[in-house]
Scaffold this motif. Structure first.
Motif, short mmCIF file in Angstrom:
data_model
loop_
_atom_site.label_atom_id
_atom_site.label_comp_id
_atom_site.label_asym_id
_atom_site.label_seq_id
_atom_site.Cartn_x
_atom_site.Cartn_y
_atom_site.Cartn_z
N THR A 30 36.07 45.84 28.06
CA THR A 30 36.90 45.15 29.03
C THR A 30 37.26 46.01 30.22
O THR A 30 38.07 45.63 31.04
CB THR A 30 38.19 44.66 28.37
N VAL A 31 36.67 47.19 30.35
CA VAL A 31 36.96 48.02 31.51
C VAL A 31 36.39 47.36 32.78
O VAL A 31 35.37 46.72 32.74
CB VAL A 31 36.39 49.44 31.35
N SER A 32 37.09 47.51 33.89
CA SER A 32 36.56 47.02 35.15
C SER A 32 36.88 47.99 36.26
O SER A 32 37.76 48.83 36.13
CB SER A 32 37.16 45.65 35.48
N GLU A 38 34.16 41.68 35.69
CA GLU A 38 34.65 42.16 34.42
C GLU A 38 33.70 41.73 33.30
O GLU A 38 33.10 40.67 33.33
CB GLU A 38 36.04 41.59 34.16
N THR A 41 35.52 39.91 26.92
CA THR A 41 36.67 40.55 26.31
C THR A 41 36.68 40.52 24.80
O THR A 41 37.61 41.00 24.20
CB THR A 41 37.97 39.90 26.83
N THR A 357 30.68 47.80 32.93
CA THR A 357 30.58 47.55 34.36
C THR A 357 30.51 48.86 35.11
O THR A 357 31.23 49.81 34.82
CB THR A 357 31.78 46.74 34.86
N THR A 431 42.28 45.87 27.00
CA THR A 431 42.87 45.87 28.33
C THR A 431 41.77 45.65 29.36
O THR A 431 40.59 45.85 29.07
CB THR A 431 43.57 47.21 28.63
N THR A 432 42.14 45.23 30.56
CA THR A 432 41.26 45.37 31.72
C THR A 432 41.84 46.50 32.55
O THR A 432 43.04 46.52 32.83
CB THR A 432 41.19 44.07 32.54
N ALA A 445 44.93 42.14 28.23
CA ALA A 445 43.78 41.26 28.03
C ALA A 445 44.29 39.84 27.80
O ALA A 445 45.50 39.59 27.78
CB ALA A 445 42.97 41.76 26.83
#
Length: 485
Positions: A30-32, A38, A41, A357, A431-432, A445
């Motif tokens: 979920t990293v962006s 994104e 998730t 990403t 998390t993002t 998230a």
């Protein structure tokens, strides 16, 4: 892609080509980055997109543990009872059925829109004493009555049953296990069980399930021959389960070919009880190998159009059966004892089509993460406590962040902090997360934005450093400074 194959259910389109796995050994998807799309998730969303099952074995009493339930709710689209539907649990006294625990699993699946997988109708282990003492004709009658009682109770609710579990012997002989069923009923007991299961629940897929059958060997070939015989004679059988209780670094090289040969007989195949054990405490090298192994298993399933999906035998290492059976071994699942995703989580996500990403190729035009917009219920300064637990190696690290909310309840959160030694986040979970220079901003998230007063939320990430990896000095929750815990 296809949803769930059976001769009695409609088949959807063919599975899309498996995406190439990324090389990063990370623990989240979920990293962006600002300006970048994104990633997905959850494993559930990725598996749903592939038309495949991603399942777990459930002990219903553990749903009272919030971290367990959060992962169960969000990460899986299929549920199998760990013990609640076995013979000793459902018919401890002959003719007297108890379904409270099994119904708890079924109700949980129905409430969450998850498929329910039945395990298991006939198994020589966890068999009540009264059944073990019966003569051959009595045992056959009792077996049929048990199947009718249990499969009949869950008729229409279960997508598939492990009708017969572990019926073949270990070792290289490829023969039948010398179980009480084999001894007293004879070779026909497996066929009798499948016919009884079809009568009890005509719509459910009927599977045979076993371990140490993941590659082409004498045991898997014995099951192959049984399935081929059943199909030729019209004995009802729809699928074969491969337990895949594996050892790190030992995924069979012919796993995919083995799955495919069964599929070519006209049955579905499933990875039913996946875990990959290693010596404990785990090393970074073994965790990396384990991640590669999980990727291999999921990729092999996706490459076989009739592979319905993958089920892990549990969620967290905290409750794994491995240490009790194999002393000195463990760390076999994709969440650790503290519910932190391991590198294997990322590997599974990537195999299912998720990805990491990359940093944007265009200039960053997003708002700076140093000025987050507070979410609802912003706490007063000092109304939160943060613990930061890193694990460093060479030029890499992971970190777990736990935030206790001592202020008003939240329905959304942002956690801000800054690195002081040039560290860069590469992946994150739960998390993002966005990074701009030294500044980092983590947002909730989709499933973990609600945090009650006194509640705790956790997330984590993987990153790189240049040889020095000091902890961030301060953290904020929705713009308010937290105490370090």
């Amino acid at each position: 892609m296809r949803i769930h194959h059976t001769s009695r259910r409609a088949r959807s389109a063919v599975l899309a080509t498996v995406l190439a796995a990324a090389t990063a050994l990370a623990v989240g998807v979920t990293v962006s980055r600002p300006g970048a799309a994104e990633a997905a998730t959850s494993l559930k969303s990725l598996a749903d997109a592939k038309g495949r099952d991603i399942g777990f074995a459930l002990a219903p009493d553990r749903l009272a543990e919030s971290a367990y339930k959060q992962i169960a709710d969000s990460e899986f689209n299929l549920v199998v009872a760990e013990n609640a539907m076995k013979w000793d649990a459902t018919e401890p006294t002959r003719g007297q059925f108890t379904f409270a625990q099994g119904d708890a699993v079924a109700d949980y699946a129905a409430a969450g829109g998850k498929k329910l997988y039945g395990h298991t109708l006939v198994w020589h282990s966890q068999l009540p004493d009264w059944a073990s003492g019966l003569s051959g004709p009595e045992l056959l009658q009792a077996m049929k009555a048990h199947i009718a009682g249990v499969a009949g109770h869950y008729r229409g609710k279960v997508v598939a049953w492990d009708v017969v579990n572990e019926a073949f012997a270990d070792g290289g002989s490829g023969g039948r296990r010398d179980s009480v069923f084999q001894q007293r009923i004879g070779d026909g007991w497996i066929e009798e069980a499948f016919r009884a299961a079809r009568a009890a629940d005509p719509a459910a897929d009927l599977c045979i399930n076993d371990y140490s059958t993941d590659g082409v060997n004498a045991k898997s070939t014995a099951i192959y021959n049984l399935v081929r015989d059943f199909k030729a004679r019209g004995v009802p059988i729809d699928c074969v389960g491969f337990q895949a209780h594996l050892i790190v670094g030992q995924v069979p090289g012919d796993l995919q070919a083995n799955l495919q040969r069964f599929a070519d007989l006209g049955v579905d195949v499933r990875i039913t009880e996946l875990d990959i054990r290693m010596p404990t405490p785990p090393t970074a090298a073994n965790l990396a190998t384990q991640a590669a192994d999980y990727r291999k298993v999921v990729t092999a399933c996706l490459a076989v159009s009739r592979c319905a999906g993958v089920t892990t035998w549990g969620i967290t290492d905290r409750y794994s059966w491995i240490p009790q059976v194999f002393p000195g071994q463990g760390a076999a699942l994709i969440w650790d004892d503290n519910y932190a995703p391991k590198p294997a989580y990322q590997a599974v996500a990537e195999a299912l089509g998720g990805g990491v990403t990359a940093p944007p190729s265009t200039p960053n035009t997003s708002p700076s993460p140093t000025t987050p917009t507070p979410g609802p219920g912003t706490p007063v300064p000092g109304g939160c406590v943060v613990s930061y637990v890193p694990n460093s190696w060479n030029n890499g690290f992971t970190a777990e962040v736990r935030v206790r909310n001592d202020g008003p309840a939240l329905t959304g959160w942002t956690v801000g902090f800054a690195f002081t030694a040039g560290q860069q986040v590469t992946n994150a979970w739960n998390t993002t997360l966005a990074q701009s220079g030294a500044q980092v901003l983590a947002r909730n998230a989709a499933w973990n934005g609600t945090v009650p007063t006194g509640g705790t939320v956790s997330f984590g990430f993987q990153g790189t450093h240049g040889g020095s990896n000091p902890n961030p000095a301060a953290f904020t929750l929705n713009g308010a400074t937290c105490r370090n815990g």
